[in-house]
Design an enzyme around this catalytic site. Structure first.
Site, PDB file in Angstrom:
ATOM      1  CG  ASN A 170      -1.718   1.231   1.410  1.00 57.23           C
ATOM      2  OD1 ASN A 170      -1.879   2.000   0.470  1.00 57.23           O
ATOM      3  ND2 ASN A 170      -2.244   1.448   2.613  1.00 57.23           N
ATOM      4  CD1 TRP A 171       3.760   1.224  -2.780  1.00 56.39           C
ATOM      5  CD2 TRP A 171       3.507   2.206  -4.782  1.00 56.39           C
ATOM      6  NE1 TRP A 171       4.523   0.536  -3.695  1.00 56.39           N
ATOM      7  CE2 TRP A 171       4.384   1.113  -4.923  1.00 56.39           C
ATOM      8  CE3 TRP A 171       3.189   2.979  -5.914  1.00 56.39           C
ATOM      9  CZ2 TRP A 171       4.966   0.769  -6.154  1.00 56.39           C
ATOM     10  CZ3 TRP A 171       3.753   2.634  -7.134  1.00 56.39           C
ATOM     11  CH2 TRP A 171       4.631   1.539  -7.249  1.00 56.39           C
ATOM     12  CE  LYS A 172      -0.058   3.438   4.696  1.00 56.89           C
ATOM     13  NZ  LYS A 172      -0.078   3.580   6.135  1.00 56.89           N
ATOM     14  N   GLY A 176       2.670  -1.165   4.211  1.00 57.53           N
ATOM     15  CA  GLY A 176       2.779   0.251   3.873  1.00 57.53           C
ATOM     16  C   GLY A 176       4.221   0.643   3.609  1.00 57.53           C
ATOM     17  N   GLY A 177       4.851   1.236   4.609  1.00 58.86           N
ATOM     18  CA  GLY A 177       6.197   1.791   4.473  1.00 58.86           C
ATOM     19  C   GLY A 177       7.207   0.879   3.778  1.00 58.86           C
ATOM     20  N   GLY A 193       2.233   2.412  10.620  1.00 57.27           N
ATOM     21  CA  GLY A 193       3.209   3.487  10.483  1.00 57.27           C
ATOM     22  C   GLY A 193       3.919   3.844  11.785  1.00 57.27           C
TER      23      GLY A 193
HETATM   24  P1  PGA Z   1       2.647   0.387   7.545  1.00 60.18           P
HETATM   25  O1  PGA Z   1       1.186   0.625   6.859  1.00 60.18           O
HETATM   26  O2  PGA Z   1       3.135  -0.931   7.000  1.00 60.18           O
HETATM   27  O3  PGA Z   1       3.466   1.544   7.069  1.00 60.18           O
HETATM   28  O4  PGA Z   1       2.430   0.361   9.002  1.00 60.18           O
HETATM   29  C1  PGA Z   1       0.276  -0.426   6.678  1.00 60.18           C
HETATM   30  C2  PGA Z   1      -0.994   0.116   6.073  1.00 60.18           C
HETATM   31  O5  PGA Z   1      -1.421   1.211   6.443  1.00 60.18           O
HETATM   32  O6  PGA Z   1      -1.600  -0.535   5.186  1.00 60.18           O
END
Ligand code: PGA
Length: 255
Positions: free
Chosen positions: A11-13, A235-236, A175
C-alpha cells in the site's frame, strides 16, 4: 481444508509520482516474476495506476487502487468509479483503510455499498478493519472488529464472501513501527474468519485475511507463519523494491 494462496499487497498511500512508480516497477518486476504460490499486488495512487498496469503487464503482479466510489458515474466531484478503474486494467481496490476512516470520513455505511460494487465490477476488494489503541486497552477489540466486518459485508451475498480480501490492521501498528505480536495477529484474524463463518462456513475457509501494520522484512516471517494469517498489507516497507521483495520471499518460505 482448501488451500488459500497467500497475498502480499503493498500500500503505497500518497507516495510515488508516475515516474517513481515506473522506476519501482522496473526494479521490482524481475524480483517478483519467479515467485510461485504467493499473490503479489501493488496498491498505488490513482495517478500512477495506468503506468503501473503497463509496467506490470504480463508479470502476474496485481495493481490496485486505494479507494473508489460505489456508483458507476454521477455528480461526485473528486471521486473515481469502478468502471473507471476496470478500464485501466486495475485488479482490485483497498476499501475502508483506517486513514480514510480517520481523515476523510469513510463510514461502514458507505463500505456496505463499496464492497459489493467492487465485486460486481470484477475488482477484488481489500477491506481494512482494525481497532484503535484505546479500544484494545479497553478490551473492545472484538466488538469493534465484529461491527466493522458485519457492517461492511452486510450486502455481500454469502456465496461471494470468499472473494473479499480482509486486512486486519490495528490502528496502533500502522506506520508506528509497533507491530502486533504474532499471537495478537493470529487471534484477531481467526476471530475475523469466524465472523465470516457466521455467514458461510465455506467462505470462512477460503476468505483471505491479511495482517497490516509495520510489517517489515525482519518481522514478516513470524507473523506470516501463523495458521490464519494469509498474507500482509504492507505500507512503508512496500516503497522500496528490495524490502518489499524480501517480504514476498518471507511469504513464500512461510507456507
Ligand atoms: P505500515 O502501513 O506498514 O506503514 O504500518 C500499513 C498500512 O497502512 O496498510
Amino acid at each position: 481444508m482448501p488451500e488459500r494462496t497467500p497475498y502480499i499487497a503493498g500500500n503505497w498511500k500518497m507516495f510515488k509520482t508516475i515516474a517513481e512508480a515506473r522506476a519501482f516497477a522496473k526494479d521490482f518486476r524481475p524480483r517478483a516474476e519467479g515467485v510461485e504460490g504467493v499473490d503479489v499486488g501493488l496498491c498505488v495512487p490513482f495517478t500512477a495506476l495506468a503506468a503501473t498496469v503497463e509496467e506490470c503487464d504480463g508479470s502476474g503482479i496485481k495493481v490496485c487502487a486505494q479507494n473508489m466510489h460505489y456508483e458507476p458515474e454521477g455528480a461526485y466531484t473528486g471521486e473515481v468509479s469502478p468502471p473507471m478503474l476496470t478500464e485501466l486494467g486495475v485488479n482490485g481496490v483497498v476499501l475502508g483503510h483506517s486513514e480514510r476512516r480517520q481523515y476523510f470520513g469513510e463510514t461502514d455505511r458507505a463500505l456496505q455499498d463499496k464492497v459489493p460494487a467492487a465485486l460486481a465490477a470484477g475488482l477484488e476488494p481489500i477491506l481494512c478493519v482494525g481497532e484503535s489503541e484505546e479500544e484494545r486497552e479497553e478490551g473492545e477489540t472484538e466488538r469493534r472488529l465484529r461491527h466493522q466486518v458485519q457492517e461492511a459485508l452486510e450486502k455481500v451475498d454469502a456465496a461471494d464472501l470468499g472473494k473479499v480480501v480482509i486486512a486486519y490492521e490495528p490502528i496502533w501498528a500502522i506506520g508506528t513501527g509497533k507491530v502486533a505480536t504474532s499471537e495478537q495477529a493470529q487471534d484477531a484474524i481467526a476471530f475475523i474468519r469466524a465472523l465470516v463463518g457466521d455467514r458461510s462456513k465455506e467462505a470462512a475457509e477460503v476468505v483471505r485475511v491479511l495482517y497490516g501494520g509495520s510489517m517489515k522484512p525482519d518481522n514478516a516471517a513470524e507473523i506470516l507463519a501463523q495458521p490464519d494469517v494469509d498474507g500482509g498489507l504492507v505500507g512503508g516497507a512496500s516503497l522500496d523494491p528490495e524490502s518489499f521483495a524480501a517480504i514476498v520471499r518471507a511469504a513464500v518460505n512461510a507456507k
